[in-house]
Design an enzyme around this catalytic site. Sequence first.
Site, PDB file in Angstrom:
ATOM      1  N   HIS A  63       0.832  -1.210   0.000  1.00  0.00           N
ATOM      2  CA  HIS A  63       0.000   0.000   0.000  1.00  0.00           C
ATOM      3  C   HIS A  63       0.864   1.256   0.000  1.00  0.00           C
ATOM      4  CE1 HIS A  63      -4.111  -1.656   0.697  1.00  0.00           C
ATOM      5  NE2 HIS A  63      -3.397  -2.705   1.054  1.00  0.00           N
ATOM      6  N   ASP A 108      -5.741   5.888   2.552  1.00  0.00           N
ATOM      7  CA  ASP A 108      -5.933   4.557   2.004  1.00  0.00           C
ATOM      8  C   ASP A 108      -7.260   4.011   2.543  1.00  0.00           C
ATOM      9  OD1 ASP A 108      -5.640   1.602   1.645  1.00  0.00           O
ATOM     10  OD2 ASP A 108      -3.634   2.175   0.984  1.00  0.00           O
TER      11      ASP A 108
END
Length: 483
Positions: A18, A122
Amino acid sequence: MSSNTAELVMIPTPGITHLQPTLQLSKLILQTTHNISISIYIIYFPHQSTQVNAFLDSHSSSLHNPYPTRLTFVPFPIHSTLPDPSPLSFVTALDTHKPIVKHAVLDRVKAGWPKPVGFVLDMFCAGLMDVANELSIPSYIFSTSGVSFLNIMFHVQSLVDDHGVDVAAEFTNPGFSGLVPGFKNPVMSSVIPEAFLTSDPLFDMLLNLTRKFRATKGILVNTYVELESFGIGTLMNSADQKMPIIYPVGPILKLDDRIRDGGPDNVEEKSIMEWLHGQPKSSVVFLCFGTKGCFDEEQVKEIANGLDTSGHRFLWALRKPSAPNDNEIYLEALPDGFLDRTSDRGKIIGWAPQVAILAHPAIGGFVSHCGWNSTLESLWFEVPMATWPMFAEQQLNAFELVKELELAVEIRVDYKFDKKVRKGNFLITAKEVEKAVNNLMNIDEMMKGRVKKMSDEAKKALEINGSSSESLRRFIEDVLNTE
């Protein structure tokens, strides 16, 4: 820091998979405008410390950070406790960082940094928008998955909140096959992410995340209009007044993977590349199932026997389950004599430099777990795929690739690997593997044409005036014009 720039805070979910797209998105934003500076807040846990620290050391250097005055990393203290692998535990641990994030923002403002004009979170960090709200800062979501997963999330949340539907009971009906907004074909329960099939805390967590998504100013998605036009159009043209703005800004890829980010050195990569150099063009099928993809011994034997009888050249990333070192190969699971029989046309590896492999002209097909990053990379390099999903939203991605977009050969779209018992929900036989590999390495010209077109469109989307480039510019304008 520059007094002439607006500050944007990016907060990725812990972990390299990520952190990497967040960094790439940050560089795209900084490349597009000189009016923004970006701080990436780094949350990480004990088991990630070595890899994340190596990543930060590498990318903080002047060699790999072309924007030293406008791109900074703000690492937080390593979280004292390690959450279990479940997404629910992970998100709960992330939420404990709210006071840390708040203090970081306030401390940096006191030190002379401008107050952030936006948080880009995120998807699993969506709970941190509570901090942004408290500080009167707009929030945006960065989705590293495709639009199909977003459509499922919004659909499920609407069914529950607006219509009182028992989604778990509906989806787990063996005969379920229904139309879902954003999909042209009926969606089967077997490809819906597992979390939506059970009434447990994980389901509630996803619902709460989706509610947070609706409350943001916008969602940046790692996709491009030309790839997911139907799903993107469904979201953008939704009559739902609570739908945030959608910004398709992909494909966001790390195409230079020579920086190891704490992984193996170049010795193994050189060995792999040298082997590929010796293979004919488009002759090798590459099998790789992601950073967490593995199989039990019985399934490994079936894959090996299928590769053996297919007669095709292959490069197979075969990691040992629960290996302390990601690079450990599961050699003991291979059938007797397999390595000898295939020594002239096959190579078994542990860790795989996936981008470098997919970019190599010897690769003719990719047997993939259908993770979204892998999907975008494969399309970028014009490599046809065969679908073998493992977990998370990968079954949905496989369904989209095979049924919606006709860009991949199906091995299965409904295979699911249970991490607890370390087995799949069924065994894919050697005959199925052999057939799929043969189909993949001999795909028809129509599918080749579709894959090539999507590869070309991916590159055009990122060019000046391309669809993703324009979408990113709209996002930047919206951020800078925030009241």
